[in-house]
Design an enzyme around this catalytic site. Structure first.
Site, PDB file in Angstrom:
ATOM      1  N   ASP A   1      -9.879  -4.978  -4.762  1.00 59.10           N
ATOM      2  CA  ASP A   1      -9.318  -3.931  -3.906  1.00 59.10           C
ATOM      3  C   ASP A   1     -10.064  -2.625  -4.159  1.00 59.10           C
ATOM      4  O   ASP A   1     -10.023  -2.078  -5.259  1.00 59.10           O
ATOM      5  CB  ASP A   1      -7.825  -3.758  -4.211  1.00 59.10           C
ATOM      6  CG  ASP A   1      -7.097  -2.929  -3.160  1.00 59.10           C
ATOM      7  OD1 ASP A   1      -7.748  -2.107  -2.491  1.00 59.10           O
ATOM      8  OD2 ASP A   1      -5.870  -3.099  -3.028  1.00 59.10           O
TER       9      ASP A   1
ATOM     10  N   HIS B   1      -7.810  -5.349  -0.292  1.00 59.36           N
ATOM     11  CA  HIS B   1      -6.603  -4.579   0.002  1.00 59.36           C
ATOM     12  C   HIS B   1      -5.741  -5.209   1.096  1.00 59.36           C
ATOM     13  O   HIS B   1      -4.516  -5.024   1.104  1.00 59.36           O
ATOM     14  CB  HIS B   1      -6.988  -3.151   0.411  1.00 59.36           C
ATOM     15  CG  HIS B   1      -5.816  -2.229   0.477  1.00 59.36           C
ATOM     16  ND1 HIS B   1      -5.033  -1.937  -0.619  1.00 59.36           N
ATOM     17  CD2 HIS B   1      -5.288  -1.533   1.511  1.00 59.36           C
ATOM     18  CE1 HIS B   1      -4.073  -1.099  -0.274  1.00 59.36           C
ATOM     19  NE2 HIS B   1      -4.196  -0.843   1.019  1.00 59.36           N
TER      20      HIS B   1
ATOM     21  N   SER C   1       0.830  -1.198   0.000  1.00 55.93           N
ATOM     22  CA  SER C   1       0.000   0.000   0.000  1.00 55.93           C
ATOM     23  C   SER C   1       0.871   1.258   0.000  1.00 55.93           C
ATOM     24  O   SER C   1       1.663   1.451  -0.926  1.00 55.93           O
ATOM     25  CB  SER C   1      -0.960  -0.048   1.187  1.00 55.93           C
ATOM     26  OG  SER C   1      -1.936   0.949   1.086  1.00 55.93           O
TER      27      SER C   1
END
Length: 419
Positions: A198, A229, A152
């Site tokens: 996601d 995610h 991320s």
């Protein structure tokens, strides 16, 4: 004499049956890999681990390493978590898994859980420097074979680290969010992994980000079927059977692992999209095949769901000199209501032991975050001094610190003093 001849003949026969690659490549270790062995949760090497205290440019963490010292040094990988996350909660499972396949792994906690991509990338590089220069396992690490992994906002840190240290051998960006830069100057072999479901770092965002990857850079795009995610934050065989061959090929120059990625995935289960640039070859060899479509990165969302994406401003630079050092400022990125700045500090003709950079903020400007330096503000006056690990500079040597600002970027007049 007959016994000696017999033994010599046996040795000759054994050597004759050794794979040529093993003789040519000292980093090719362990038995020949199979589809099953690459997906196993433990590789052929015994491992141990040690804790790292805060400091050295990052907030501590854990080192995982193979215990075998007979084969020489090992390649290494630094791992950083995503926005607001902790490595100990989300990626620690990767440490012993990767080290059992023959890598020294340092998983780090960030200086602030709200650090953005550039700060996380800077800390990845600081972790590699600590690992190779000051850590208790530094003698086990090959300083020429280093790599990075991040999730991320940490994946955005991987992009930053790759573009600021092109000598890295490999990078893996897991659902990367990269508000500070696209991938247009990436020269490091990079695998980008995305999740089909996601909703934070969306497939469309990653399509745009990956499209900026230079065609000449060896890269790979994988979308995991049904993944959200946080899919990467739990032990995943699918992830590791893709990620491990990437590291083995480019960090260990071990072409035995190419079969799992080229000409197509040896085990495509769980993968919804796969874009490769096969064949994949280690650095120093020629490569061919594979192009990407051009594109520019667009805004996205952080793990916390706040939109912070922006556009690259191209950067303006100004500089100033002072007592023993000089400083130059560059606008790295800007967006509505904010910007990212970077200051390069350079020693003069004499060594520097400590430095301070000062400037005056423009109307409406403020500073919300600083990395690689300690900031003090008084009204519109700002001073940033070195931290423990970047204050000593040899003649003409440089270091950088960065910051996130509010308002509109503008040229600034800097002064630099030492100490």
């Amino acid at each position: 004499m007959a016994a000696v001849v017999a033994v010599a003949g046996l040795l000759a026969a054994m050597l004759a049956f050794q794979p040529a690659a093993a003789a040519d490549n000292p980093y090719q270790r362990g038995p020949d890999p199979t589809t099953a062995s690459v997906a196993a949760s433990h590789g052929p090497f015994a491992t141990s681990q040690t804790s790292v205290a805060p400091g050295n440019g990052f907030n501590g963490g854990t080192i995982y390493y193979p215990t075998d010292t007979s084969a020489g040094t090992w390649g290494a990988v630094a791992i950083v978590p995503g926005y607001t996350a902790l490595f100990s909660n989300e990626e620690a499972w990767m440490g012993p898994w990767l080290s059992s396949f023959g890598f020294v792994v340092i998983g780090i906690e960030t200086n602030s859980r709200n650090d953005f991509d550039a700060a996380r990338g800077t800390q990845l590089l600081a972790a590699l420097d600590y690992l190779t220069q000051r850590s208790p396992v530094k003698d086990r690490v090959d300083t020429s074979r280093l790599s990075v992994i991040g999730h991320s906002m940490g994946g955005g840190g991987v992009v930053y680290a790759s573009e600021h240290r092109p000598s890295l051998k490999a990078a893996v960006a897991l659902a990367p969010f990269s508000p500070s830069q696209d991938m247009s100057t990436d020269q490091v072999p990079t695998m980008v992994m995305a999740g089909q479901n996601d909703t934070v770092v969306t497939p469309s965002y990653l399509d745009g980000l990956y499209a900026t990857m230079p065609a000449a850079t060896q890269s790979d795009f994988v979308q995991i079927a049904g993944a959200d995610h946080v899919w990467y934050t739990h032990p995943q065989t699918t992830e590791m059977r893709l990620l491990i061959p990437w590291l083995k090929i480019f960090v260990d120059d071990d072409t035995r692992y190419s079969q799992f990625l080229c000409p197509s995935l040896a085990d495509p289960s769980g993968v919804s999209i796969y874009h490769s640039k096969c064949p994949y070859v280690p650095p120093g060899a020629s490569t061919s095949g594979g192009t990407t479509d051009g594109g520019t990165t667009v805004g996205g969302t952080t793990d916390g769901g706040t939109t912070v994406g922006g556009t690259d401003s191209g950067g303006t630079t100004s500089g100033g000199t002072g007592d023993g050092c000089s400083a130059t400022y560059t606008t790295v990125n800007s967006w509505s209501g904010g910007f990212q700045g970077e200051v390069k500090v350079t020693a003069g003709a004499q060594p520097v032991s400590g430095w301070t950079v000062r400037w005056t903020l423009g109307s409406g400007q403020g500073i919300s975050q600083v990395w690689n330096g300690t900031a003090t503000t008084s009204g519109s006056d700002v001073s940033v001094r070195n931290v423990s690990y970047n204050g000593s500079l040899q003649p003409s040597a440089s270091t950088t610190f960065g910051f996130l600002g509010t308002g509109t970027p503008a040229d600034v007049s800097l002064s630099c003093t030492s100490p």
